[in-house]
Design a protein around this motif. Structure first.
Motif, short mmCIF file in Angstrom:
data_model
loop_
_atom_site.label_atom_id
_atom_site.label_comp_id
_atom_site.label_asym_id
_atom_site.label_seq_id
_atom_site.Cartn_x
_atom_site.Cartn_y
_atom_site.Cartn_z
N SER A 1 0.79 -1.23 0.00
CA SER A 1 0.00 0.00 0.00
C SER A 1 0.82 1.28 0.00
O SER A 1 0.25 2.37 -0.05
CB SER A 1 -0.97 0.00 1.17
OG SER A 1 -2.07 -0.86 0.90
N LYS B 1 -0.11 3.36 -2.85
CA LYS B 1 -1.23 4.30 -2.84
C LYS B 1 -0.77 5.75 -3.02
O LYS B 1 -1.55 6.60 -3.42
CB LYS B 1 -2.04 4.15 -1.55
CG LYS B 1 -2.89 2.89 -1.49
CD LYS B 1 -3.77 2.87 -0.25
CE LYS B 1 -4.75 1.69 -0.27
NZ LYS B 1 -4.08 0.39 -0.11
N ASN C 1 -0.27 6.05 -6.75
CA ASN C 1 -1.58 5.76 -7.33
C ASN C 1 -2.52 6.95 -7.18
O ASN C 1 -3.32 7.25 -8.07
CB ASN C 1 -2.17 4.52 -6.66
CG ASN C 1 -2.96 3.66 -7.63
OD1 ASN C 1 -3.06 3.96 -8.82
ND2 ASN C 1 -3.53 2.59 -7.13
N THR C 2 -2.43 7.64 -6.04
CA THR C 2 -3.24 8.84 -5.84
C THR C 2 -2.84 9.92 -6.83
O THR C 2 -3.70 10.57 -7.45
CB THR C 2 -3.08 9.36 -4.40
OG1 THR C 2 -3.51 8.35 -3.48
CG2 THR C 2 -3.89 10.62 -4.17
N VAL D 1 -11.95 9.38 -1.20
CA VAL D 1 -10.55 9.11 -1.51
C VAL D 1 -9.67 9.35 -0.29
O VAL D 1 -8.80 8.54 0.04
CB VAL D 1 -10.09 9.99 -2.69
CG1 VAL D 1 -8.58 9.84 -2.92
CG2 VAL D 1 -10.85 9.64 -3.96
N LEU E 1 -7.49 6.36 1.68
CA LEU E 1 -6.05 6.37 1.90
C LEU E 1 -5.74 6.21 3.38
O LEU E 1 -4.84 5.46 3.77
CB LEU E 1 -5.43 7.66 1.38
CG LEU E 1 -3.91 7.74 1.50
CD1 LEU E 1 -3.24 6.72 0.61
CD2 LEU E 1 -3.40 9.14 1.18
N CYS F 1 -10.90 -0.12 -2.58
CA CYS F 1 -11.13 1.22 -3.12
C CYS F 1 -10.07 1.55 -4.18
O CYS F 1 -10.38 2.03 -5.28
CB CYS F 1 -11.10 2.26 -2.01
SG CYS F 1 -12.41 2.09 -0.79
N TYR F 2 -8.82 1.30 -3.83
CA TYR F 2 -7.75 1.62 -4.77
C TYR F 2 -7.70 0.64 -5.94
O TYR F 2 -7.14 0.95 -7.00
CB TYR F 2 -6.41 1.73 -4.04
CG TYR F 2 -6.18 3.15 -3.56
CD1 TYR F 2 -5.42 4.05 -4.29
CD2 TYR F 2 -6.79 3.62 -2.39
CE1 TYR F 2 -5.24 5.36 -3.87
CE2 TYR F 2 -6.62 4.93 -1.95
CZ TYR F 2 -5.84 5.80 -2.71
OH TYR F 2 -5.67 7.11 -2.30
N LEU G 1 -9.91 2.31 -8.33
CA LEU G 1 -9.15 3.37 -9.00
C LEU G 1 -8.25 2.79 -10.08
O LEU G 1 -8.17 3.33 -11.20
CB LEU G 1 -8.31 4.12 -7.96
CG LEU G 1 -7.30 5.14 -8.51
CD1 LEU G 1 -7.99 6.22 -9.31
CD2 LEU G 1 -6.49 5.74 -7.37
N ASP H 1 -5.18 -4.49 -11.21
CA ASP H 1 -5.64 -4.16 -9.85
C ASP H 1 -4.94 -4.97 -8.77
O ASP H 1 -5.39 -5.02 -7.62
CB ASP H 1 -7.16 -4.30 -9.74
CG ASP H 1 -7.68 -5.68 -10.12
OD1 ASP H 1 -6.85 -6.57 -10.43
OD2 ASP H 1 -8.91 -5.87 -10.11
#
Length: 278
Positions: free
Chosen positions: A72, A75, A78-79, A113, A117, A124-125, A128, A157
């Motif tokens: 993670s 993330k 990814n954000t 979002v 995080l 959730c991600y 995304l 994913d």
């Protein structure tokens, strides 16, 4: 041999030596932080960069150079990618819960979002990631230079959780340093939003930003805690990677230990995070 030819040869040799070892190369000091890991039944490695002096402090240096799945911690890029591609508009956008009950109850609900995080919501991600798509990841990931990510349509994913993607602690810190300094090839808006989401704590004169990570593959657990501390006008970047010392499954000590070990080392060995819980 004439003096001019000798002088030319000497200068050429000097320039070659300078090119082989660039000026300003970071210094690395090795320290023994094993006791901090042992207190939580973990083994691992820890790396700190004092950005002001460009000097690293490393525990288990060889392991700091070893690549692991980012889990993670991905993330963070990814954000940035989600914001840059329009896969999410802003941090208030909502990921709708798919109704599947998972082991982490905080994931079993609609989440913005920002909330996703904060609780590290993998589903959730993954939503995304499917919006971004493998093609756009293959465009953006080389630009961001976040380790060596390998993504296909079939793994879009999951590629940060399983497979051959890898990142080292040195690479984590390099990426975070460029984010903190606003030097990533994305908009200032996306970088500012992401940095704001990473704030974990504040104290007298300091701010802590960071992100944990956790992968579970074939019964083996591996964990991260990466981030940086801004204190008294200076910035210290850190990256911890750890796993259960006995090779067994993750326990509460593993879950808590990732962040606790890093914060204890930063407090006791570097004089950072004054007033934070030890």
């Amino acid at each position: 041999m004439s003096y001019s030819l000798f002088r030319f040869g000497f200068l050429a040799l000097l320039l070659a030596l300078l090119a082989a070892k660039p000026a300003g190369s970071p210094r690395i000091t090795e320290r023994d932080f094993q006791a901090y890991f042992a207190a939580y039944g973990l083994r691992g490695s820890f790396l700190v960069l004092d950005a002001g002096t460009n000097a690293y402090t490393a525990y288990n240096l060889a392991r700091c150079r070893q690549g692991f799945l980012p889990a993670s911690t991905f993330k963070i890029p990814n954000t940035l990618i989600g914001l840059e591609t329009g896969a999410v508009a802003d941090t208030a956008e909502v990921f709708r819960w798919d109704g599947v009950r998972r082991a982490f109850p905080q994931w079993n609900q609609d989440l913005t979002v920002a909330q996703a995080l904060r609780v590290s919501c993998v589903p959730c991600y993954q939503q995304l990631a499917r919006r971004v798509g493998a093609g756009r990841y293959r465009q953006w990931l080389p630009r961001l230079r976040f380790g060596r990510m390998h993504v296909t349509a079939a793994t879009v994913d999951t590629f940060w959780l399983a497979g051959s993607s890898r990142i080292t602690q040195f690479e984590q810190i390099d990426f975070l340093r460029r984010l903190q300094q606003g030097r990533l090839p994305v908009s200032a808006r996306s970088q500012a939003i992401t940095k704001a989401l990473l704030v974990l704590g504040r104290g007298p004169g300091w701010v802590l930003r960071g992100k944990t990570g956790w992968t579970m593959q074939s019964g083996a657990d591996n964990g991260w805690f990466v981030g940086w501390v801004e204190q008294a006008g200076r910035t210290y970047f850190f990256a911890l990677n750890a796993e259960p010392a006995n090779g067994g499954p993750a326990t509460d000590n593993f879950v808590r230990g990732r962040r606790a070990i890093a914060e204890q080392i930063l407090q006791r060995e570097f004089g950072l995070l004054a007033g934070a819980a030890k």
